[in-house]
Design a protein around this motif. Structure first.
Motif, PDB file in Angstrom:
ATOM      1  N   SER A   1      47.869   0.813  -9.217  1.00  0.00           N
ATOM      2  CA  SER A   1      47.536   2.240  -9.140  1.00  0.00           C
ATOM      3  C   SER A   1      47.525   2.897 -10.518  1.00  0.00           C
ATOM      4  O   SER A   1      46.951   3.973 -10.704  1.00  0.00           O
ATOM      5  CB  SER A   1      48.535   2.964  -8.232  1.00  0.00           C
ATOM      6  OG  SER A   1      49.857   2.805  -8.729  1.00  0.00           O
ATOM      7  N   LYS A   2      48.143   2.230 -11.508  1.00  0.00           N
ATOM      8  CA  LYS A   2      48.171   2.788 -12.865  1.00  0.00           C
ATOM      9  C   LYS A   2      46.781   2.892 -13.472  1.00  0.00           C
ATOM     10  O   LYS A   2      46.508   3.767 -14.303  1.00  0.00           O
ATOM     11  CB  LYS A   2      49.067   1.928 -13.765  1.00  0.00           C
ATOM     12  CG  LYS A   2      50.538   1.974 -13.397  1.00  0.00           C
ATOM     13  CD  LYS A   2      51.355   1.080 -14.321  1.00  0.00           C
ATOM     14  CE  LYS A   2      52.835   1.096 -13.938  1.00  0.00           C
ATOM     15  NZ  LYS A   2      53.640   0.196 -14.810  1.00  0.00           N
ATOM     16  N   ILE A   3      45.881   1.981 -13.067  1.00  0.00           N
ATOM     17  CA  ILE A   3      44.505   2.000 -13.591  1.00  0.00           C
ATOM     18  C   ILE A   3      43.843   3.326 -13.263  1.00  0.00           C
ATOM     19  O   ILE A   3      43.196   3.957 -14.122  1.00  0.00           O
ATOM     20  CB  ILE A   3      43.685   0.824 -13.012  1.00  0.00           C
ATOM     21  CG1 ILE A   3      44.311  -0.528 -13.363  1.00  0.00           C
ATOM     22  CG2 ILE A   3      42.233   0.908 -13.467  1.00  0.00           C
ATOM     23  CD1 ILE A   3      44.306  -0.861 -14.824  1.00  0.00           C
ATOM     24  N   ILE A   4      44.005   3.774 -12.027  1.00  0.00           N
ATOM     25  CA  ILE A   4      43.415   5.037 -11.601  1.00  0.00           C
ATOM     26  C   ILE A   4      44.143   6.213 -12.240  1.00  0.00           C
ATOM     27  O   ILE A   4      43.510   7.172 -12.714  1.00  0.00           O
ATOM     28  CB  ILE A   4      43.465   5.152 -10.055  1.00  0.00           C
ATOM     29  CG1 ILE A   4      42.766   3.947  -9.398  1.00  0.00           C
ATOM     30  CG2 ILE A   4      42.814   6.460  -9.590  1.00  0.00           C
ATOM     31  CD1 ILE A   4      41.333   3.763  -9.776  1.00  0.00           C
ATOM     32  N   LYS A   5      45.466   6.146 -12.295  1.00  0.00           N
ATOM     33  CA  LYS A   5      46.261   7.239 -12.850  1.00  0.00           C
ATOM     34  C   LYS A   5      45.905   7.507 -14.314  1.00  0.00           C
ATOM     35  O   LYS A   5      45.819   8.669 -14.746  1.00  0.00           O
ATOM     36  CB  LYS A   5      47.750   6.899 -12.727  1.00  0.00           C
ATOM     37  CG  LYS A   5      48.674   8.051 -13.055  1.00  0.00           C
ATOM     38  CD  LYS A   5      50.128   7.692 -12.758  1.00  0.00           C
ATOM     39  CE  LYS A   5      51.048   8.877 -13.072  1.00  0.00           C
ATOM     40  NZ  LYS A   5      52.473   8.550 -12.787  1.00  0.00           N
ATOM     41  N   ARG A   6      45.668   6.440 -15.068  1.00  0.00           N
ATOM     42  CA  ARG A   6      45.341   6.603 -16.495  1.00  0.00           C
ATOM     43  C   ARG A   6      43.981   7.269 -16.708  1.00  0.00           C
ATOM     44  O   ARG A   6      43.687   7.759 -17.796  1.00  0.00           O
ATOM     45  CB  ARG A   6      45.348   5.239 -17.190  1.00  0.00           C
ATOM     46  CG  ARG A   6      46.737   4.631 -17.351  1.00  0.00           C
ATOM     47  CD  ARG A   6      46.654   3.243 -17.929  1.00  0.00           C
ATOM     48  NE  ARG A   6      47.965   2.592 -17.938  1.00  0.00           N
ATOM     49  CZ  ARG A   6      48.170   1.313 -17.725  1.00  0.00           C
ATOM     50  NH1 ARG A   6      47.124   0.515 -17.477  1.00  0.00           N
ATOM     51  NH2 ARG A   6      49.378   0.807 -17.752  1.00  0.00           N
ATOM     52  N   LEU A   7      43.161   7.243 -15.666  1.00  0.00           N
ATOM     53  CA  LEU A   7      41.821   7.832 -15.775  1.00  0.00           C
ATOM     54  C   LEU A   7      41.751   9.243 -15.194  1.00  0.00           C
ATOM     55  O   LEU A   7      40.666   9.797 -15.012  1.00  0.00           O
ATOM     56  CB  LEU A   7      40.805   6.931 -15.051  1.00  0.00           C
ATOM     57  CG  LEU A   7      40.561   5.568 -15.704  1.00  0.00           C
ATOM     58  CD1 LEU A   7      39.761   4.659 -14.768  1.00  0.00           C
ATOM     59  CD2 LEU A   7      39.818   5.739 -17.029  1.00  0.00           C
TER      60      LEU A   7
ATOM     61  N   GLU B   1      41.174  12.849 -14.601  1.00  0.00           N
ATOM     62  CA  GLU B   1      40.318  13.871 -15.238  1.00  0.00           C
ATOM     63  C   GLU B   1      39.592  13.355 -16.486  1.00  0.00           C
ATOM     64  O   GLU B   1      39.328  14.096 -17.429  1.00  0.00           O
ATOM     65  CB  GLU B   1      41.128  15.124 -15.570  1.00  0.00           C
ATOM     66  CG  GLU B   1      41.655  15.819 -14.321  1.00  0.00           C
ATOM     67  CD  GLU B   1      42.267  17.181 -14.595  1.00  0.00           C
ATOM     68  OE1 GLU B   1      42.387  17.568 -15.784  1.00  0.00           O
ATOM     69  OE2 GLU B   1      42.626  17.865 -13.624  1.00  0.00           O
ATOM     70  N   LYS B   2      39.219  12.072 -16.492  1.00  0.00           N
ATOM     71  CA  LYS B   2      38.483  11.494 -17.623  1.00  0.00           C
ATOM     72  C   LYS B   2      36.977  11.442 -17.384  1.00  0.00           C
ATOM     73  O   LYS B   2      36.207  11.251 -18.326  1.00  0.00           O
ATOM     74  CB  LYS B   2      38.975  10.062 -17.887  1.00  0.00           C
ATOM     75  CG  LYS B   2      40.453   9.945 -18.248  1.00  0.00           C
ATOM     76  CD  LYS B   2      40.756  10.578 -19.583  1.00  0.00           C
ATOM     77  CE  LYS B   2      42.213  10.306 -19.979  1.00  0.00           C
ATOM     78  NZ  LYS B   2      42.569  10.981 -21.256  1.00  0.00           N
ATOM     79  N   ALA B   3      36.537  11.597 -16.136  1.00  0.00           N
ATOM     80  CA  ALA B   3      35.126  11.341 -15.813  1.00  0.00           C
ATOM     81  C   ALA B   3      34.349  12.615 -15.505  1.00  0.00           C
ATOM     82  O   ALA B   3      34.849  13.523 -14.831  1.00  0.00           O
ATOM     83  CB  ALA B   3      35.040  10.393 -14.617  1.00  0.00           C
TER      84      ALA B   3
ATOM     85  N   MET C   1      40.150  11.389 -10.762  1.00  0.00           N
ATOM     86  CA  MET C   1      39.544  10.947 -12.026  1.00  0.00           C
ATOM     87  C   MET C   1      38.461  11.910 -12.519  1.00  0.00           C
ATOM     88  O   MET C   1      38.031  11.830 -13.669  1.00  0.00           O
ATOM     89  CB  MET C   1      38.949   9.545 -11.856  1.00  0.00           C
ATOM     90  CG  MET C   1      39.986   8.472 -11.585  1.00  0.00           C
ATOM     91  SD  MET C   1      39.295   6.787 -11.590  1.00  0.00           S
ATOM     92  CE  MET C   1      38.362   6.782 -10.056  1.00  0.00           C
ATOM     93  N   VAL C   2      38.013  12.820 -11.659  1.00  0.00           N
ATOM     94  CA  VAL C   2      36.930  13.738 -12.030  1.00  0.00           C
ATOM     95  C   VAL C   2      37.482  14.932 -12.817  1.00  0.00           C
ATOM     96  O   VAL C   2      38.478  15.547 -12.425  1.00  0.00           O
ATOM     97  CB  VAL C   2      36.197  14.239 -10.767  1.00  0.00           C
ATOM     98  CG1 VAL C   2      35.042  15.164 -11.157  1.00  0.00           C
ATOM     99  CG2 VAL C   2      35.680  13.062  -9.950  1.00  0.00           C
ATOM    100  N   LYS C   3      36.824  15.266 -13.909  1.00  0.00           N
ATOM    101  CA  LYS C   3      37.194  16.436 -14.704  1.00  0.00           C
ATOM    102  C   LYS C   3      36.916  17.718 -13.918  1.00  0.00           C
ATOM    103  O   LYS C   3      36.037  17.731 -13.050  1.00  0.00           O
ATOM    104  CB  LYS C   3      36.353  16.495 -15.982  1.00  0.00           C
ATOM    105  CG  LYS C   3      36.513  15.343 -16.940  1.00  0.00           C
ATOM    106  CD  LYS C   3      35.529  15.519 -18.098  1.00  0.00           C
ATOM    107  CE  LYS C   3      35.593  14.364 -19.086  1.00  0.00           C
ATOM    108  NZ  LYS C   3      34.572  14.522 -20.163  1.00  0.00           N
ATOM    109  N   PRO C   4      37.617  18.810 -14.215  1.00  0.00           N
ATOM    110  CA  PRO C   4      37.223  20.106 -13.652  1.00  0.00           C
ATOM    111  C   PRO C   4      35.759  20.398 -14.005  1.00  0.00           C
ATOM    112  O   PRO C   4      35.334  20.197 -15.151  1.00  0.00           O
ATOM    113  CB  PRO C   4      38.161  21.086 -14.342  1.00  0.00           C
ATOM    114  CG  PRO C   4      39.377  20.264 -14.683  1.00  0.00           C
ATOM    115  CD  PRO C   4      38.844  18.902 -15.031  1.00  0.00           C
ATOM    116  N   GLY C   5      34.981  20.791 -13.024  1.00  0.00           N
ATOM    117  CA  GLY C   5      33.556  21.028 -13.243  1.00  0.00           C
ATOM    118  C   GLY C   5      32.696  19.799 -13.022  1.00  0.00           C
ATOM    119  O   GLY C   5      31.471  19.867 -13.061  1.00  0.00           O
TER     120      GLY C   5
END
Length: 401
Positions: A282-288, A290-292, A339-343
Motif C-alpha cells: 500500500s506504500k506505493i499508492i500512499k507515496r503517490l 496527489e501526484k497525478a 493519487m489525483v491532485k486537487p483539480g
C-alpha cells in the motif's frame, strides 16, 4: 465441409482441460495449436473456432447430450452435436458419433429454446443476476454476448494514421473499415500479428468500447498520468499516444509479469514517456498521494461485458466471485483516488455490464467520505446489442481544486 479425426481429438483435449482441469480457454487453445507444428492455417482456425463454439454453448449441448461430459469420448459427442447444429448436415460414421441424429437433436433444441438460461447456455444464477440488474435489456444482452466478437484495431498515432494503416494492411490482403477516430474494423479474420504493420507498432488490437476509456480521461501532453490497474497495458499505450509522448505516464499493477509484457509492447509502439511500477504494498499508492493530474482506474471486474471473447468466464464465475470483485472495486476507488491532485480528474472503467459494478459503484463512492471532493462529469455504458461492441462502462470524475 470436411474435417478430420485429429482435429476433433485436439478440440476434445482442449475442452477436457478447460472444463475439468480449470485451464483458461485462450491459453489452452494456444497450447493445443502450438503442440503440432504441422497444422496449417485452416486446421488451426477450425480447432479454435469450434473449441470456442462448444465452450460458448456447453450447458445447452450437455442438455442435448443427456448428461455432462466426463470422458474424452463424451466430449467428442458434444463436438458432434455442435457440428450438426452449425452447418454440418452429416457426421462421419465414427464410433464416437454413433447415435447422434440431427432431427432428434433439433427437436430437443426447439424445446430448450423456451428456457433462456438453456438457450443462451448460462448458469441459472447468472440468468437471475442479469435479469435483476438489466431488466428488459438482459435477454438481448446475453444473446448478443453469445455472438462472435468483431475484431477492432486502434491506430497508434505515435507512428501512423488510419489511412496509412489501411493501405499497409490492404497490401497484405487484410481489409479494414474506419469506425470512428482511430478505430478500424477488420472485415475478415486473418493473422494480424504476422503483418508488417503490427510488427512495426502501427496498431494494437483493441475493442472499440475499450478505446473510449483513455480519451475520456482528457489527458494533455505534459501531464503526469497514472494508469493504476494497467495489466498488459493496452490503455497505457493509448494514453501515451494521446499525450504525444510528453509528460510522465506511470503504469501500475499488482502483477509484475503483466508490466513486463507492457514494456515489450511499449518498445514496439515507440512509447518513450512510460514507467512501470508493480504494486508490492500500500506504500506505493500512499507515496503517490496527489501526484497525478489524471488517474485511470480500469478496475478488475466480472468481465461479463467480454463473454464473446472469453466464453469460459461464465463457467468460472460465481456470485461469491462477483461479491469479492465489487468489494475490491470499492477499495480501489476510495484508495487510489487519493493519487489525483486537487483539480485533477479520474476515470473509473470496467468491462462489465452490471450496474452493480458500474453506475452504482460510482454513486456509492460519491456518497461516501472518500468521494466528498469529487463530481461526476461523464458516464457511459456500452451494450453489445445496442452499440455493436463489447459491454463496457466508463465514467469521469473531477476533484475539487
Amino acid at each position: 465441409m470436411k474435417f478430420y479425426a485429429a482435429q476433433i481429438d485436439a478440440i476434445a483435449e482442449a475442452l477436457l482441460n478447460i472444463f475439468m482441469n480449470g485451464a483458461y480457454a485462450d491459453r489452452e487453445i494456444a497450447r493445443i495449436l502450438k503442440a503440432d507444428k504441422r497444422r496449417g492455417s485452416k486446421d488451426r482456425a477450425f480447432i479454435a473456432e469450434h473449441t470456442y463454439g462448444v465452450v460458448r454453448y456447453y450447458r445447452l449441448y450437455s442438455h442435448l447430450a443427456g448428461d455432462e461430459p466426463r470422458s474424452k469420448e463424451d466430449w467428442w459427442r458434444l463436438i458432434g452435436i455442435h457440428l450438426l447444429l452449425n452447418g454440418y448436415d452429416e457426421l462421419p460414421p465414427w464410433r464416437e458419433f454413433a447415435g447422434l441424429d440431427a432431427a432428434e437433436i433439433n427437436a430437443q433444441l426447439a424445446t430448450a429454446r423456451n428456457n433462456r438460461a438453456l438457450r443462451e447456455s448460462i448458469p441459472d444464477w447468472l440468468d437471475e443476476v442479469g435479469e435483476e440488474q438489466l431488466g428488459a435489456d438482459w435477454t438481448a444482452t446475453i444473446g448478443a454476448l453469445n455472438e462472435q466478437a468483431p475484431v477492432v484495431l486502434r491506430v497508434n498515432r505515435l507512428k501512423s494514421d488510419p489511412a496509412t494503416v489501411t493501405t499497409s494492411l490492404a497490401a497484405e490482403g487484410i481489409v479494414v473499415e474506419s469506425i470512428s477516430g482511430d478505430a478500424l474494423l477488420v472485415t475478415e479474420r486473418k493473422n494480424l500479428f504476422a503483418t508488417k504493420a503490427f510488427k512495426n507498432g502501427l496498431f494494437e488490437v483493441q475493442d472499440f468500447s475499450s478505446q473510449q476509456a483513455a480519451p475520456a480521461l482528457e489527458v494533455e501532453p505534459g501531464h503526469t498520468v497514472i494508469d493504476a490497474c494497467a495489466g498488459a497495458g493496452g490503455k497505457s499505450l493509448h494514453l501515451a499516444a494521446l499525450m504525444q509522448n510528453k509528460g510522465r505516464l506511470l503504469s501500475l499493477d499488482i502483477h509484475g509479469w503483466k508490466l513486463d509484457e507492457l514494456k515489450r509492447r511499449a518498445r514496439r509502439n515507440g512509447v518513450a514517456n512510460l514507467e512501470t511500477r508493480p504494486i508490492t504494498s500500500s506504500k506505493i499508492i500512499k507515496r503517490l498521494t496527489e501526484k497525478a493530474d489524471r488517474v485511470l482506474l480500469d478496475v478488475p471486474c466480472s468481465g461479463l461485458g467480454v463473454l464473446r471473447r472469453n466464453p469460459d468466464a461464465k463457467w468460472k464465475l460465481s456470485p461469491d466471485v462477483i461479491d469479492r470483485v465489487v468489494a475490491e472495486q470499492q477499495q480501489i476507488l476510495s484508495g487510489y483516488g487519493r493519487m489525483v491532485k486537487p483539480g485533477g480528474k479520474m476515470v473509473y472503467a470496467t468491462c462489465s455490464i452490471l450496474p452493480r459494478e458500474n453506475e452504482r459503484q460510482v454513486e456509492e463512492f460519491l456518497a461516501s467520505e472518500a468521494g466528498k471532493d469529487w463530481t461526476l462529469e461523464h458516464r457511459q455504458s456500452f451494450l453489445p446489442q445496442r452499440d455493436g461492441y463489447d459491454g463496457f462502462f466508463v465514467s469521469r470524475l473531477s476533484k475539487t481544486s
